[in-house]
Design an enzyme around this catalytic site. Sequence first.
Site, PDB file in Angstrom:
ATOM      1  N   CYS A 165      37.654  39.729  48.784  1.00 48.81           N
ATOM      2  CA  CYS A 165      38.389  38.619  49.064  1.00 48.81           C
ATOM      3  C   CYS A 165      38.914  38.529  50.502  1.00 48.81           C
ATOM      4  CB  CYS A 165      39.772  38.309  48.280  1.00 48.81           C
ATOM      5  SG  CYS A 165      40.885  39.569  48.255  1.00 48.81           S
ATOM      6  N   CYS A 224      41.670  41.377  51.326  1.00 49.92           N
ATOM      7  CA  CYS A 224      40.974  42.748  51.597  1.00 49.92           C
ATOM      8  C   CYS A 224      40.240  42.784  52.897  1.00 49.92           C
ATOM      9  CB  CYS A 224      39.943  43.061  50.305  1.00 49.92           C
ATOM     10  SG  CYS A 224      41.112  43.200  48.708  1.00 49.92           S
ATOM     11  N   GLU A 231      39.506  47.009  46.210  1.00 48.01           N
ATOM     12  CA  GLU A 231      39.294  47.621  47.713  1.00 48.01           C
ATOM     13  C   GLU A 231      40.541  47.963  48.460  1.00 48.01           C
ATOM     14  OE1 GLU A 231      38.243  44.672  46.089  1.00 48.01           O
ATOM     15  OE2 GLU A 231      36.785  43.572  47.130  1.00 48.01           O
ATOM     16  N   GLU A 259      46.156  44.246  37.592  1.00 45.94           N
ATOM     17  CA  GLU A 259      46.689  43.210  37.767  1.00 45.94           C
ATOM     18  C   GLU A 259      48.228  43.264  37.233  1.00 45.94           C
ATOM     19  OE1 GLU A 259      44.048  40.757  35.076  1.00 45.94           O
ATOM     20  OE2 GLU A 259      42.631  40.735  36.975  1.00 45.94           O
TER      21      GLU A 259
END
Length: 136
Positions: free
Chosen positions: A94, A97, A63, A52
């Site tokens: 998501c 990804c 991923e 992050e």
Amino acid sequence: MEFDQNIDGLVEKLLPVAREAQKKAYAPYSQFRVGAALLTDGGRVFAGCNVENASYGLTVCAERTAAFKAICEGERVFRAILLVSDSEEPVPPCGACLQVLAEFSGEDMTVISIGKKGDRAVYRLSELIPRAFKFR
Ligand code: THU
């Protein structure tokens, strides 16, 4: 690669790697730690964790970290990816990804997700992103 149906074999190989990677997740903002282990068609395994950033939109998922590590080491075809997260229920990758994985999935690939309680979800990448954008 094709869809690999030996799920127990994949879990045995990939889960320990993903769990180790999850411990390294950098997730001070969401506190949602994700670890991934990606298997290439040649049998190599690459770990990834989410990273992050204070500028939230720059965050990279576990991923994609694993996928980009594999590409940077010369791999081009992925067979399977397993992710472990802090979610109660297993979550699929998501959309961003999925699009990145589709670039290197060949015909298809196996996606396994494991939640906090150990529940497993198994998907084909092609079911999660049936119309991935590709240059053809
Ligand atoms: N995240 C992943 O690493 N993988 C997923 O499949 C879903 C989301 C990360 C991004 C962010 O650091 C945190 O989880 C919350 O969205």
